[in-house]
Write an enzyme that holds these catalytic residues in place. Structure first.
Site, PDB file in Angstrom:
ATOM      1  N   GLN A 193       0.824  -1.211   0.000  1.00  0.00           N
ATOM      2  CA  GLN A 193       0.000   0.000   0.000  1.00  0.00           C
ATOM      3  C   GLN A 193       0.858   1.262   0.000  1.00  0.00           C
ATOM      4  O   GLN A 193       0.533   2.247  -0.666  1.00  0.00           O
ATOM      5  CB  GLN A 193      -0.932   0.006   1.206  1.00  0.00           C
ATOM      6  CG  GLN A 193      -1.743   1.271   1.400  1.00  0.00           C
ATOM      7  CD  GLN A 193      -2.704   1.544   0.259  1.00  0.00           C
ATOM      8  OE1 GLN A 193      -3.110   0.621  -0.448  1.00  0.00           O
ATOM      9  NE2 GLN A 193      -3.065   2.804   0.073  1.00  0.00           N
ATOM     10  N   GLU A 194       1.947   1.242   0.746  1.00  0.00           N
ATOM     11  CA  GLU A 194       2.768   2.450   0.892  1.00  0.00           C
ATOM     12  C   GLU A 194       3.509   2.820  -0.392  1.00  0.00           C
ATOM     13  O   GLU A 194       3.450   3.964  -0.839  1.00  0.00           O
ATOM     14  CB  GLU A 194       3.789   2.247   2.021  1.00  0.00           C
ATOM     15  CG  GLU A 194       3.205   2.348   3.425  1.00  0.00           C
ATOM     16  CD  GLU A 194       2.914   3.786   3.838  1.00  0.00           C
ATOM     17  OE1 GLU A 194       3.238   4.702   3.068  1.00  0.00           O
ATOM     18  OE2 GLU A 194       2.369   3.975   4.933  1.00  0.00           O
ATOM     19  N   SER A 195       4.228   1.885  -0.969  1.00  0.00           N
ATOM     20  CA  SER A 195       5.114   2.215  -2.090  1.00  0.00           C
ATOM     21  C   SER A 195       4.905   1.349  -3.314  1.00  0.00           C
ATOM     22  O   SER A 195       5.457   1.664  -4.379  1.00  0.00           O
ATOM     23  CB  SER A 195       6.585   2.074  -1.647  1.00  0.00           C
ATOM     24  OG  SER A 195       6.892   0.702  -1.414  1.00  0.00           O
TER      25      SER A 195
END
Length: 647
Positions: free
Chosen positions: A503-505
């Site tokens: 989700q983050e990167s």
């Protein structure tokens, strides 16, 4: 995790290609490119013809040639620039050099060369538009020049210095009028640029227009004046509708309730169309809803959107009803949503919960929803005790197509750019390469670059080619050992940490957000330093956050801290990882008694709400792909869902 056969096939393809050329030669060429590229930046004339010849077969040679030209552009001929452009029209370098050449020739007043470049540019920048206006002025095409000047000048922000010669001439012409100045004055205030407005005021030369400017400034500085004195704006006044919106937005920062009252009173009075009302109505209503207003405030929301025309606002009114466990009102509001919205997984789930809350059976709705691969589908599946639906459709790849793509100059350049960690250039190459591709070719290209380790672009390629069910492409796991080791040290689920990273990167190499978060797990510098200090982890420089091992070590350490702080609740800890523990604590203090699914649904930050839902869903997907046991919610979390609290 087992390695799919198609991944092995792509790996074999790449190995075959690598053996076709000398790796040593390629490494030598790469090193020579690095050295001579630096020379091209600082001293372009020092790049000899022998160097050009040596590197002419290297995939990134066009980048060296471009840099030589770019660094010495003022001494280059149009013929040489055009020669490069013609030979590199299928690369991102074409646009870069063309824009630079147009800027230079325009700034020097070489209008014939500028015009030839201008004709090739499809989406000119503001400074080039200004140069073209000057060109039209020089050519005596005054009507075109004045139209360009007016369009560029009458905005609420400053423009590039290259516009000044055009503006200065236009401002002294008979074509410029005081009404032009008033429009820009008001536009500047609407954009919050009071300093620019003060500058523009000098161009207002008659008393009537000056009075209009003073009226706008008074509303800008004290927007509540309009609430008390409606006559300050009438529908026949210049810019009345825009000034109303400005006043409402500025008043909202001081008193949101008063701003809504002003908007409800004056939007029709001043003749705003339904379409022009929609955005501000949505903005005010959603903002107000996220404050969880009392009954009086709920009535104000009804006045704001009496015909249920704003889907976002109706959705938030439904969320407020859910937070009250007012199942009847929630159901009625969901039924006011557009038909397409009602059929979304989100609102099908809440329809089912509301049905159950009213004593009706929701099983049929939940069974249909459980067949979906989504957060709400996974909740329905856990409620029913059935398997989570992955709906995976493995890719059927054509090896000949893959070979063809890998052999193209664009993909050869991409691979070298990745090796040199020039990620921005690689993405530019990708975007241009796929612009005219079929979805099938994009899908193959996505698998190709993912096999190189460029997983982020592989995921984007899956989106571009609408391959939503290609789970292997969309959910890679390039560092399984690192997650297992570091998450295990923190006593947290490694698949949860993996889902956070996805989700983050999305595994973007060199990821750095606009606010400064870095690396795979997107750690803010202050958070990374504090986490390293608390856990005895060495962090020499912030650049080290780009290293997967250290980033995952620090990210799992911080995630573990959030897990402990929020008593083992993954939803709360996930929200804290995204929005910060202080905000989550505040939300829990205010609404922590809510059922967990309603609490998630009513997270006031849209980004954090989606973030939590995605991370928990990705956790299920990764675990199902690895054939490991998984639950969307732990038993303790599951017991706090709305449906379970009704029983």
């Amino acid at each position: 995790m087992s390695i799919p056969r198609r991944t092995l096939l792509i790996g074999a393809l790449i190995a075959t290609q690598a053996s076709a050329a000398s790796t040593v030669d390629q490494d030598d060429l790469r090193q020579a490119f690095i050295e001579h590229y630096a020379t091209a930046v600082a001293e372009p004339n020092a790049v000899s013809s022998a160097i050009h010849q040596t590197l002419s077969t290297y995939p990134l040679y066009p980048y060296l040639e471009y840099q030589v030209l770019r660094s010495s552009l003022s001494s280059q001929s149009e013929a040489r620039v055009n020669d490069f452009l013609e030979r590199n029209a299928d690369t991102p370098l074409y646009g870069r050099l063309l824009f630079a050449w147009a800027r230079q020739t325009g700034a020097k007043g070489e209008w014939d060369s500028f015009d030839r470049a201008w004709q090739k540019i499809q989406r000119p920048s503001t400074d080039l538009k200004c140069l073209n206006g000057r060109h039209q002025l020089e050519q005596g095409n005054l009507s075109v020049a004045w139209e360009q000047a007016r369009t560029l000048w009458t905005v609420g922000h400053s423009q590039p210095d290259s516009c000044d010669p055009l503006f200065n001439t236009w401002l002294e012409s008979d074509n410029f009028s005081t009404s032009d100045a008033l429009k820009r004055y008001q536009a500047a205030l609407i954009k919050g640029r009071e300093g620019l407005a003060t500058y523009i005021k000098r161009f207002i030369r008659d008393q009537a227009t000056l009075a209009e400017a003073e009226r706008a400034l008074a509303l800008y500085q004290t927007p509540r004046l309009l609430l008390d004195e409606p006559a300050r704006l009438k529908d026949d006044m210049p810019g009345a509708q825009a000034l109303l919106e400005m006043s409402v937005r500025r008043l909202a920062r001081q008193d949101l309730t008063a701003a809504i009252q002003l908007w409800v009173r004056d939007r029709d009075r001043l003749g705003l169309s339904t379409e022009n009302q929609a955005e501000l109505t949505r903005y005010l209503g959603v903002w107000y809803s996220k404050r969880f207003p009392n009954a009086q405030g709920r009535a104000l929301l009804a006045q704001l959107d009496p015909q249920y025309q704003s889907a976002d606002l109706v959705g938030w009114r439904a969320r407020l009803a859910l937070s009250d466990r007012n199942w009847s009102e929630a159901r009625q509001l969901i039924e006011r949503l557009p038909a397409e919205e009602q059929q979304s997984d989100r609102w099908r789930y809440w329809t089912a919960i509301s049905q159950q809350g009213q004593g009706d059976s929701a099983r049929e709705t939940l069974q249909a929803l459980a067949a979906e691969r989504s957060f709400y589908g996974f909740m329905a599946a856990q409620i029913l005790g059935v398997d989570y639906a992955l709906n995976n459709r493995p890719a059927s790849l054509d090896m000949t197509r893959l070979e063809t793509l890998a052999a193209t100059p664009a993909f050869a350049r991409m691979r070298e750019l990745l090796a040199l960690e020039r990620y921005s250039d690689a993405r530019s190459e990708w975007n241009l390469a796929i612009a005219d591709m079929s979805e099938t070719d994009i899908h193959h290209a996505a698998h190709l670059v993912s096999s190189w380790g460029w997983h982020h672009q592989g995921i984007r390629g899956a989106i571009s080619s609408e391959q939503w069910n290609d789970m292997q492409l969309r959910f890679p796991n390039p560092y399984p050992e690192l997650y297992s080791r570091h998450a295990g040290t923190r006593d947290i689920d490694p698949i949860w940490a993996l889902a956070v990273t996805r989700q983050e990167s999305a595994f973007w190499m060199g990821a750095k957000s606009r606010v400064g978060a870095r690396g795979l797990m997107q750690l803010m510098p202050a958070t990374a330093r504090a986490t390293a200090r608390r856990n005895g982890i060495s962090l020499s420089t912030l650049d080290d956050l780009g290293k997967p091992d250290l980033n995952i070590q620090l990210g799992t350490a911080y995630l573990g801290e959030m897990f402990q702080q929020f008593n083992g609740n993954q939803a709360h800890a996930t929200a804290a990882y995204n929005a910060g523990p202080h905000r989550v604590s505040r939300w829990l203090d205010a609404r922590g008694e809510l059922p967990l699914d309603i609490w998630i649904e009513t997270i006031p930050f849209d980004e954090t709400r989606s973030y939590v839902q995605n991370v928990l869903s990705f956790k299920v997907i990764y675990a199902r792909m690895a054939n490991t046991p998984v639950a969307l919610f732990s038993d303790r979390e599951f017991a706090t869902l709305a449906l379970n609290q009704q029983n």
